[in-house]
Design a protein around this motif. Structure first.
Motif, short mmCIF file in Angstrom:
data_model
loop_
_atom_site.label_atom_id
_atom_site.label_comp_id
_atom_site.label_asym_id
_atom_site.label_seq_id
_atom_site.Cartn_x
_atom_site.Cartn_y
_atom_site.Cartn_z
N ASP A 213 0.85 -1.19 0.00
CA ASP A 213 0.00 0.00 0.00
C ASP A 213 0.89 1.25 0.00
OD1 ASP A 213 -1.87 1.91 0.22
OD2 ASP A 213 -2.66 1.29 2.17
N VAL A 214 1.13 1.78 -1.20
CA VAL A 214 2.07 2.91 -1.31
C VAL A 214 1.52 4.18 -0.64
CG1 VAL A 214 3.31 2.12 -3.35
CG2 VAL A 214 1.23 3.46 -3.63
N ALA A 215 0.21 4.20 -0.33
CA ALA A 215 -0.36 5.36 0.37
C ALA A 215 0.23 5.48 1.78
CB ALA A 215 -1.88 5.21 0.45
N MET A 216 0.84 4.41 2.27
CA MET A 216 1.43 4.45 3.62
C MET A 216 2.83 5.06 3.63
SD MET A 216 0.21 0.79 5.03
CE MET A 216 0.92 0.98 6.68
N LEU A 217 3.39 5.28 2.45
CA LEU A 217 4.74 5.88 2.38
C LEU A 217 4.65 7.38 2.66
CD1 LEU A 217 5.97 4.13 -0.89
CD2 LEU A 217 7.12 3.95 1.33
N PRO A 218 5.73 8.00 3.16
CA PRO A 218 5.70 9.47 3.32
C PRO A 218 5.57 10.16 1.96
CG PRO A 218 7.87 8.56 3.89
CD PRO A 218 6.98 7.40 3.62
N SER A 219 5.08 11.40 1.95
CA SER A 219 4.80 12.06 0.67
C SER A 219 6.07 12.38 -0.12
CB SER A 219 3.99 13.34 0.89
OG SER A 219 4.73 14.18 1.73
N HIS A 220 7.24 12.39 0.57
CA HIS A 220 8.50 12.68 -0.15
C HIS A 220 9.20 11.40 -0.62
CE1 HIS A 220 9.71 11.92 4.05
NE2 HIS A 220 10.74 11.33 3.48
N ALA A 221 8.56 10.25 -0.41
CA ALA A 221 9.23 8.98 -0.73
C ALA A 221 9.48 8.81 -2.22
CB ALA A 221 8.41 7.81 -0.20
N VAL A 222 10.56 8.10 -2.54
CA VAL A 222 10.89 7.74 -3.92
C VAL A 222 10.75 6.23 -4.03
CG1 VAL A 222 12.77 7.68 -5.62
CG2 VAL A 222 12.52 9.68 -4.11
N VAL A 223 10.14 5.77 -5.14
CA VAL A 223 9.91 4.33 -5.32
C VAL A 223 10.67 3.84 -6.56
CG1 VAL A 223 8.16 2.54 -5.73
CG2 VAL A 223 7.65 4.47 -4.20
N ALA A 224 11.48 2.80 -6.38
CA ALA A 224 12.23 2.23 -7.51
C ALA A 224 11.83 0.77 -7.69
CB ALA A 224 13.73 2.33 -7.25
N ASP A 225 11.66 0.37 -8.96
CA ASP A 225 11.33 -1.02 -9.26
C ASP A 225 12.36 -1.52 -10.26
OD1 ASP A 225 10.13 -3.46 -9.59
OD2 ASP A 225 8.09 -2.64 -9.77
N LEU A 226 12.97 -2.67 -9.98
CA LEU A 226 13.98 -3.20 -10.91
C LEU A 226 13.34 -3.99 -12.04
CD1 LEU A 226 15.86 -2.13 -8.78
CD2 LEU A 226 17.12 -4.28 -8.81
N VAL A 227 12.06 -4.35 -11.88
CA VAL A 227 11.34 -5.07 -12.94
C VAL A 227 11.15 -4.13 -14.13
CG1 VAL A 227 9.10 -6.08 -13.53
CG2 VAL A 227 10.13 -6.57 -11.30
N TYR A 228 11.44 -4.61 -15.37
CA TYR A 228 11.18 -3.73 -16.53
C TYR A 228 10.29 -4.37 -17.60
CZ TYR A 228 15.22 -6.07 -18.66
OH TYR A 228 16.10 -7.00 -19.14
N VAL A 229 9.77 -5.57 -17.29
CA VAL A 229 8.73 -6.16 -18.15
C VAL A 229 7.56 -6.54 -17.26
CG1 VAL A 229 8.17 -7.97 -19.80
CG2 VAL A 229 10.49 -7.07 -19.72
N PRO A 230 6.49 -5.76 -17.19
CA PRO A 230 6.22 -4.57 -18.01
C PRO A 230 7.04 -3.37 -17.53
CG PRO A 230 4.51 -4.78 -16.35
CD PRO A 230 5.41 -5.98 -16.19
N LEU A 231 7.16 -2.39 -18.43
CA LEU A 231 7.88 -1.16 -18.11
C LEU A 231 7.25 -0.43 -16.94
CD1 LEU A 231 8.60 0.66 -21.45
CD2 LEU A 231 10.21 0.11 -19.65
N ASP A 232 5.93 -0.31 -17.02
CA ASP A 232 5.21 0.39 -15.96
C ASP A 232 4.58 -0.67 -15.06
OD1 ASP A 232 4.47 2.66 -14.65
OD2 ASP A 232 2.59 2.89 -15.77
N THR A 233 5.25 -1.02 -13.99
CA THR A 233 4.73 -2.06 -13.10
C THR A 233 3.57 -1.50 -12.28
OG1 THR A 233 6.27 -1.46 -11.35
CG2 THR A 233 7.03 -3.11 -12.93
N PRO A 234 2.71 -2.39 -11.74
CA PRO A 234 1.62 -1.89 -10.89
C PRO A 234 2.16 -1.06 -9.72
CG PRO A 234 1.29 -4.21 -11.44
CD PRO A 234 2.63 -3.83 -11.97
N LEU A 235 3.33 -1.42 -9.19
CA LEU A 235 3.93 -0.64 -8.08
C LEU A 235 4.25 0.78 -8.52
CD1 LEU A 235 5.28 -0.49 -5.22
CD2 LEU A 235 7.41 -1.18 -6.35
N LEU A 236 4.87 0.92 -9.69
CA LEU A 236 5.24 2.26 -10.17
C LEU A 236 4.01 3.09 -10.51
CD1 LEU A 236 8.33 1.42 -12.44
CD2 LEU A 236 8.34 2.39 -10.14
N ALA A 237 3.03 2.44 -11.14
CA ALA A 237 1.80 3.17 -11.51
C ALA A 237 1.08 3.67 -10.26
CB ALA A 237 0.89 2.26 -12.34
N ALA A 238 0.97 2.82 -9.25
CA ALA A 238 0.29 3.22 -8.01
C ALA A 238 1.07 4.33 -7.30
CB ALA A 238 0.14 2.00 -7.08
N SER A 239 2.38 4.25 -7.34
CA SER A 239 3.21 5.27 -6.68
C SER A 239 3.03 6.63 -7.35
CB SER A 239 4.69 4.87 -6.72
OG SER A 239 4.87 3.62 -6.12
#
Ligand code: ATR
Length: 286
Positions: A213-239
């Motif tokens: 639940d990325v809503a629990m991260l602080p508002s200044h947080a940066v999110v990195a995903d090493l997965v690149y297939v798909p390019l836009d992972t659900p984690l990155l899109a939600a972030s």
């Protein structure tokens, strides 16, 4: 007057290769050919399929084959480390992915470390102000991420993994700034994490999504995903939907290629938007 061109050996353009088994489809030739072309350098980059029992012999004849260096991928990265003179990064990661010659000696490094860090710097340099990072996963990719974060002076890294023993073993190799935790403890750590990094295969095409639940991260947080297939992972899109800055796996892939090119061909290339678009199109078409 003798014809000097007949007496001077022909200058062969430098070439590097990617050594793997089987010869998987790789984006590395696309990336290096782009840089050779745009920088106007005469050189080459080819894929070499080398089975494990021929790897050692191949490396010993690398220069005789006309190569100035190589990238190494699965399953050869650990052997490449053992058969060369590794730098601190390759030693810490326990695997080498880039080889080159220095004074006739075969040297190695692991460029995933700088690929990860340089991509993070390019996408969201405010990550460096964070005190605590949360890294998910404890495989080879996680090692490179941990080494990079510690090298850049991060105060604390929480290392979460499905198999906690694997997180414990990895954390023990990196000292007191890395603490192992169970995946179930991630929820409590999210509000303190200025940087969240996914190094697991969750979110990859054909794998289950990463339930965070990325809503629990602080508002200044940066999110990195090493997965690149798909390019836009659900984690990155939600972030992004929560207004958080992100760094994706393709960016890391492009940035990790820079050092090899520089070592082999003598010029430090740029990760341009044009290169990114080229590789993105190739990823989407396969
Ligand atoms: P790499 O070298 O690319 O990092 P790896 O060594 O296979 O690859 O590591 C994959 C990571 O994804 C591991 O942290 C793995 O967790 P385990 O150590 O518990 O296996 C994690 N991973 C893979 N599938 C997972 C799943 N379904 N749920 C949680 N974590 C998973």
């Amino acid at each position: 007057m003798p014809d000097l061109t007949l007496m001077t050996p022909a200058k062969i353009p430098p070439a590097a290769c990617l050594i793997g088994w089987p010869a998987a489809h790789s984006r590395s030739p696309l990336i290096h050919h782009y840089w050779l072309r745009t920088l106007g350098i005469e050189g080459g980059y080819v894929i070499e399929a080398v089975p494990p029992d021929e790897f050692k012999g191949f490396l010993f004849r690398l220069s005789l084959r006309g190569f100035v260096g190589a990238n190494v991928t699965i399953p050869h990265k650990e052997r490449a480390l053992a058969l060369s003179k590794p730098d601190a990064r390759a030693r810490a990661v326990g695997a080498a992915n880039t080889l080159w010659f220095e004074n006739g000696e075969l040297c190695s490094t692991n460029t995933d470390v700088e690929g990860f860090i340089n991509n993070l710097d390019a996408c969201a340099d405010e990550w460096e102000r964070c005190d605590e990072a949360l890294v998910l996963g404890a495989g080879g990719a996680s090692r490179a991420v941990l080494f990079g974060l510690l090298e850049r002076g991060i105060k604390r890294v929480h290392l979460a993994n499905r198999t906690v023993d694997r997180a414990r073993a990895l954390a023990a190799q990196f000292g007191a700034r890395v603490s192992p935790v169970a995946l179930s403890a991630v929820g409590e750590l999210l509000p303190r994490a200025g940087l969240l990094v996914n190094t697991t295969s969750l979110g990859m095409k054909g794998k289950p999504p990463l339930e965070i639940d990325v809503a629990m991260l602080p508002s200044h947080a940066v999110v990195a995903d090493l997965v690149y297939v798909p390019l836009d992972t659900p984690l990155l899109a939600a972030s992004r939907a929560h207004g958080l800055k992100t760094a994706d796996g393709l960016g890391m892939l492009l940035h990790q290629a820079v050092r090899g090119f520089e070592l082999w061909f003598g010029r430090r290339p740029e990760v341009t938007t044009e290169l990114r678009a080229l590789v993105e199109a190739d990823l989407t078409n396969t």
